[in-house]
Motif scaffolding. Structure first.
Motif: not given
Length: 281
Positions: A141-142, A147-150, A221-222, A227-229
């Motif tokens: 995480h983070n 964020l990409i693999l899923p 993303a904590t 964070f993404t936009l």
């Protein structure tokens, strides 16, 4: 005389269809224009009446407030990295899988293809807890990988590329094999360039879905710097954003959606080619 009447009738029908399309396009554009207009109005005026949106003055303060946020450029960068790498990896994997399902033979091919298509029937929310636990165990995480693999398990992409490869005549493969071309060379040099319209379509859909994704980045993303936009902008809103900051809220929507709009403008002709090609085939 009868032939002339048919031509007149067809032209009238074409005009009716064109008028209907223009009307529907207008209905689609009106909410977008409404959001754009509100984004240039001061929040204090919109609190009194949204009817003030059609009166001067207009302001850029809402956009200035977005850019003044300390993390907005970092969030924008994160979204660009995640969406771009996700799109690139999806195109590579979907193209390879589509070629394999469409042009090669291997044991249990149809069964595996059906299992892949079952992924279209499973909503993301159904596996979100298991996915979160899995990435927690991997301590990922983070990170960008989390964020990409899923997003790489894109069943729609595999289906689209498989169908597009199947629509290409096998004679092309046979002619290349007569020239002693390898499987990879046939895929890379001969067939892949023919699938550019389908890849552009898949790329836009993938980029759009990844750019607008909110649920998984919110969970994974904590840390603010990851964070993404979508998550970052949402974190700047107050509990009364819609009543006290309507103009600011609309400016956020425009700011977040502008990159996707630009990408679509550059690649829209490929989508038209893909749809037209699928209709002809």
């Amino acid at each position: 005389m009868a032939h002339a009447q048919k031509i007149v009738g067809r032209r009238a029908g074409d005009r009716v269809i064109l008028g209907a399309v223009i009307f529907l396009a207008f209905l689609w554009v009106v909410p977008v224009l409404w959001v754009l207009i509100l984004s240039f109005k001061a929040n204090s005026e919109l609190m009194l009446s949204t009817g003030s949106a059609f009166r001067l003055p207009y302001t850029l303060k809402n956009y200035a407030d977005i850019l003044a946020s300390s993390g907005v450029f970092r969030w924008f960068f994160n979204s660009v990295v995640v969406a771009s790498l996700n799109t690139l990896a999806t195109l590579i994997l979907a193209s390879l899988a589509g070629y394999g399902f469409a042009r090669t033979e291997f044991p249990f091919k149809n069964v595996i293809f059906v299992l892949v298509l079952l992924g279209l029937a499973i909503p993301e929310q159904a596996v979100i807890i298991a996915r979160h636990q899995m990435f927690t165990d991997w301590k990922m995480h983070n990170t960008y990988l989390a964020l990409i693999l899923p997003g790489l398990s894109n069943a729609f992409g595999v289906f689209l590329m498989t169908q597009y490869f199947r629509s290409i005549p096998m004679d092309i493969d046979e002619a290349a094999m007569l020239d002693n071309a390898s499987r990879f060379k046939i895929f890379w040099r001969v067939l892949l360039p023919l699938t550019i319209p389908a890849q552009a379509t898949l790329g836009i859909f993938t980029f759009l879905a990844c750019w607008n994704d909110y649920l998984w980045p919110l969970i994974s993303a904590t840390k603010p710097e990851m964070f993404t936009l979508t998550v970052g902008i949402a974190s700047t809103q107050t509990n009364f954003a819609q009543s006290e900051g309507l103009g600011f809220l609309m400016a956020q929507a425009v700011f977040a959606g502008l990159p996707v709009f630009i990408v679509y403008l550059f690649f829209q002709r490929y989508i038209i080619q893909a749809v037209a090609g699928a209709a002809i085939r």
